[in-house]
Design an enzyme around this catalytic site. Structure first.
Site: not given
Length: 642
Positions: A198-199, A419-420
């Site tokens: 991978p890079p 939500h979190e």
């Protein structure tokens, strides 16, 4: 720059010479100009004592009173008679003699100047001097840059995190230093080595270390340097590069990003006349053709080995394919230690803790982490870099820059907090899920809030139970909004969560064989094709009945985990409220505060940084996305690795 300066000086001198040659001559000091009629009247009245006539019919003279004058005489045939009759002393000045060379220079100078300027700009466009690499006469010369032994300071000591790759290339270095050690047993040095990974994993750095260790000439070039718009130039450059290498053998040739020239043949628009294909053909012949290249080792690097031509990958050309992958925890610790040598560190900085919290980070990511930590410390005029700076740097790289200028109203902020909190509670209570590390409702990047799950160790696969738990956790935010604010108030913040959960469920059915109804079959088999030099993935079509069955199985998996998430949040509504209140108060809570909340204890004050590492950029993140912007895809690390 010196050559350009000399060129412009020469051009200026030539222009000044030409203008001076054709320009008018300056008037002599003290000479008063007379018209020709005034001059004739003065001659006839006896006022003129002496005249000097030159080749250009310019008359200079002196009056009886001693005054000097100057005038221009037209083609008057009676002028000499008038001067003699009036007793004027006449002198004739001979014409100035100009050399033949000067006459040629004046005549052809402007033309030669234009030709020289044209040649100069043509050479500049081609990127080099006449006869040099890339010049007008050296267009097909190789652009490879040769580095001598003392020009490269990087050694294997500067490369960490890829011990297996270092062992592979160290053998080549050893052969170059002592070839008889292998030749006496009949062994031959590999003709080439292809580094794949991978890079950012250190392929180019490893090649530089090979040059620093081998102490032999090292030619470096990029794959894009071979190809030009003119057919045949790339092949000529390949030939020239190997000719230079033969003169300096034993040596190493390093080709970076070889996929620019080594892609599969037959995929271009030009067919056999395509410039890239001709360059590749010449490279194949030079590496292992009719003539051998003893003492020349070709090392190439790419992160797209799937598009390379099969003839390039066979033994005899690239005998070894070296995988330079992402480092494990030990490798990350070594890489951090290498980069931290340049920094004045506080005693609380421990590379081991940082390495534990960065699974999935490449060498380039770790180098960037160290640099960002140093920048944070310098920004507040600190003399040493502490663990707090590294924590802030990781938060910036993982979650993005804090958007302090973004003002959220109280309702939006409260919905984000619930939500979190929903993500965190479900992720904390489902089996085999990564532990919850940090929750934040501070807008960062494109996310309005983030729940971070920290893997306890490097993970290379995932069980069906873990994948189900990930899906349940992803729906926790959406369900928390529904239970607290009602169905009509559910926001679009869960769009990214729904997309990722659906993708995991689809992969479970079609790729990983985790559906009892459909069995261990791959229903989305990928077929790789090359079109215009690019690898194109196609999916085999499935029967309509099977497609309906796949959709039904995906829906069953989603519904099962959705209902489980609903049940968990209903049973822990009190924790949901207290966690949301803590987020509204602190904006970010750590693992210690989360532990207090889950045990229904009073929440302690934030601890600041702790010795538990933060999660990587490919760790599982649940985000409430700002739907007014394009969502940033974030796939869970475990699912991605599977």
């Amino acid at each position: 720059m010196f050559k350009n300066l000399i060129l412009w000086v020469v051009i200026a001198v030539v222009l000044m010479s030409v203008f001076n040659s054709f320009g008018s001559r300056p008037n002599s000091r003290g000479d008063s100009s007379l018209s020709y009629s005034q001059f004739i009247d003065a001659v006839k009245s006896g006022q003129v004592q002496q005249v000097v006539i030159d080749d250009d019919n310019i008359i200079k003279g002196r009056m009886q009173a001693g005054d000097k004058f100057k005038t221009y005489a037209p083609n008057d045939p009676h002028l000499i008679d008038d001067l003699l009759n009036s007793g004027v002393e006449i002198k004739a000045q001979p014409p100035e003699q100009t050399s033949m060379l000067m006459q040629i220079f004046i005549s052809f100078g402007p033309i030669l100047l234009l030709i020289a300027v044209w040649i100069f700009f043509m050479r500049q466009m081609q990127g080099g001097g006449m006869g040099g690499k890339g010049g007008a006469m050296g267009f097909g010369k190789s652009k490879a840059r040769m580095l001598e032994e003392d020009q490269i300071k990087v050694t294997f000591a500067d490369v960490a995190g890829c011990d297996e790759a270092k062992e592979e290339v160290a053998e080549m270095v050893d052969f170059l230093k002592d070839p008889s050690k292998y030749q006496k047993l009949g062994g031959q040095v590999p003709h080439g080595a292809l580094m794949i990974g991978p890079p950012g994993t250190g392929k180019t750095l490893l090649a530089r270390a090979i040059a620093g260790e081998a102490k032999v000439p090292f030619f470096t070039i990029s794959g894009s340097d071979f190809v030009e718009m003119f057919v045949g130039v790339g092949a000529s450059r390949v030939r020239d590069m190997f000719e230079q290498a033969k003169k300096h053998a034993p040596c190493i040739i390093f080709i970076d990003e070889i996929d620019a020239v080594g892609r599969q043949r037959g995929a271009g628009l030009g067919g056999g006349n395509d410039e890239r294909e001709q360059t590749l053909n010449q490279l194949l012949v030079e590496m292992d053709g009719f003539e051998s290249n003893e003492g020349i080792i070709v090392i190439a690097a790419t992160n797209r080995a799937d598009v390379l031509d099969s003839a390039l990958l066979r033994p005899g050309r690239f005998d070894r394919q070296i995988n330079v992958g992402l480092p494990d925890i030990k490798g990350r610790e070594q890489i951090l230690a290498v980069h931290m040598k340049k920094l004045p560190l506080s005693e609380d900085v421990i590379p081991k803790y940082l390495a534990q919290g960065t699974p999935g980070f490449s060498g380039a990511d770790l180098a960037n982490l160290v640099n960002e930590a140093a920048l944070f410390a310098a920004r507040i005029n600190k003399r040493i870099v502490s663990m707090v700076d590294f924590e802030r740097a990781k938060d910036k790289l993982i979650m993005g820059v804090e958007r302090h200028t973004m003002v959220m109203d109280e309702k939006e902020k409260k919905m984000t907090a619930y939500h979190e909190a929903g993500h965190a509670i479900v992720g904390r209570l489902v089996p085999e899920h990564d532990p919850v590390y940090k929750i934040s409702i501070m807008p960062r990047g494109q996310a309005l809030g983030v729940t971070m799950f920290l893997p306890e160790k490097d993970q290379y696969s995932a069980s069906k139970r873990k994948l189900d738990s990930m899906i349940s956790s992803l729906y926790g935010g959406r369900i928390a909004e529904d239970q607290i604010f009602g169905w009509e108030q559910v926001s679009t913040g869960a769009s990214n969560d729904i997309e990722r959960a659906t993708e995991i469920a689809r992969n479970m059915v079609t790729k990983w064989g985790l559906s009892q109804r459909l069995g261990p079959l791959a229903y989305s088999e990928e077929e790789g094709e090359v079109f215009l030099g690019r690898s194109v993935t196609q999916h085999k079509s499935v029967a309509e009945e099977t497609s309906h069955s796949i959709d039904d199985e995906i829906r069953i998996i989603i519904n099962r985990n959705y209902q489980r998430s609903e049940k968990i949040l209903k049973e822990n509504t009190d924790i949901l409220h207290t966690m949301a209140d803590a987020l509204m108060k602190y904006e970010t809570i750590d693992k210690y505060q989360i532990e207090d909340l889950m045990n229904r204890k009073p929440v302690r004050e934030p601890q600041g940084w702790d010795d538990t590492p933060t999660p990587p950029n490919d760790a599982l993140k649940s985000e409430k996305i700002d739907d007014t912007k394009k969502p940033k895809p974030s796939i869970g690390g475990t699912a991605k690795q599977s």
